[in-house]
Design an enzyme around this catalytic site. Structure first.
Site, short mmCIF file in Angstrom:
data_model
loop_
_atom_site.label_atom_id
_atom_site.label_comp_id
_atom_site.label_asym_id
_atom_site.label_seq_id
_atom_site.Cartn_x
_atom_site.Cartn_y
_atom_site.Cartn_z
N GLU A 29 0.82 -1.21 0.00
CA GLU A 29 0.00 0.00 0.00
C GLU A 29 0.85 1.26 0.00
O GLU A 29 0.43 2.30 -0.49
CB GLU A 29 -0.93 0.00 1.21
CG GLU A 29 -2.07 -1.02 1.16
CD GLU A 29 -1.66 -2.39 1.66
OE1 GLU A 29 -2.53 -3.27 1.74
OE2 GLU A 29 -0.46 -2.57 1.97
N GLU A 65 1.97 -14.81 -3.28
CA GLU A 65 1.44 -15.95 -2.54
C GLU A 65 0.68 -15.38 -1.33
O GLU A 65 1.19 -15.33 -0.22
CB GLU A 65 2.57 -16.88 -2.12
CG GLU A 65 2.12 -18.28 -1.69
CD GLU A 65 1.37 -18.30 -0.38
OE1 GLU A 65 0.13 -18.46 -0.42
OE2 GLU A 65 1.99 -18.14 0.66
N GLU A 74 -6.41 -14.14 7.02
CA GLU A 74 -5.21 -13.28 7.05
C GLU A 74 -5.42 -12.00 6.25
O GLU A 74 -4.60 -11.10 6.30
CB GLU A 74 -3.95 -14.02 6.56
CG GLU A 74 -3.61 -15.24 7.41
CD GLU A 74 -2.52 -16.09 6.80
OE1 GLU A 74 -1.85 -15.63 5.85
OE2 GLU A 74 -2.33 -17.21 7.28
#
Length: 219
Positions: A29, A65, A74
């Site tokens: 981000e 991944e 998660e």
């Protein structure tokens, strides 16, 4: 952040590809790509493209991944969608993995179920010891919190997704698809998971009870 980026840089240099591979230590981000330094090709937004001012379409391929337990645990899917919308070239950019599918099936895994029950029981036993000690030593009654704590432990130990390897015969019925994602087009709203009103959220299992080798331990 961890030191993994430094380790990656060391590996690139040791293998003499550090002039090709650039390692950036940042969250996706907040990362700033070396557009000018590496002379990256930037695709300008088309007319009517509703993007924010930070958009920089200069990435050809995103490989990540990001998959958690039962795909979405998660919450890393949010990050990969933000990276795609910010950096991936429209029309030509590629996502790997490109598609993901979530399946549900009843399984028999009594060892895992009993372990989860044991861990839950141990946690509640620790709570009772703590509450009794607190009351005896300090005169503080913690019983008003027991119901909420118990629910938290059930959610964590008994109702949360867990990772394990299962033999094929542990799956008791044909797995049912409950969600599909096209990683090129899915949205942050999609990443919230499965809603009861979703098209694939309603499903049935066809199980032959006479052939089952054990009880249904979970999904």
């Amino acid at each position: 952040y961890t030191a993994m980026a430094k380790h990656a840089q060391a590996v690139m240099k040791h293998n003499q590809v550090d002039h090709i591979v650039t390692v950036l230590q940042s969250s996706v981000e907040g990362v700033e790509l070396p557009v000018e330094q590496d002379e990256l090709e930037v695709i300008e937004p088309t007319d009517g493209d509703e993007t924010n001012k930070d958009t920089c379409y200069c990435v050809d391929i995103i490989i990540s991944e990001w998959m958690g337990y039962f795909l979405l645990r998660e919450s890393m899917m949010d990050s990969i969608i933000r990276a795609r919308d910010k950096f991936l070239k429209p029309a030509t950019g590629l996502m790997f993995p490109s598609h993901t599918t979530m399946y549900v099936a009843p399984v028999c895994d009594e060892g895992e179920r009993k372990q989860a029950q044991s861990e839950y029981a141990a946690s509640m036993s620790d709570w009772h010891d703590f509450a009794q000690t607190t009351n005896t030593v300090y005169g503080v009654d913690m019983s008003c919190l027991e119901r909420e704590f118990d629910q938290e432990q059930k959610d964590y130990y008994l109702l949360s997704s867990r990772w394990t390897e299962l033999p094929a015969d542990a799956v008791l019925a044909e797995p049912q698809v409950v969600q599909r994602y096209d990683m090129a087009t899915c949205t942050l709203e999609d990443a919230r998971g499965i809603e009861a009103t979703d098209a694939l959220a309603q499903f049935d299992f066809d199980m032959n009870g006479s052939r089952l080798e054990g009880p249904v331990s979970g999904l």
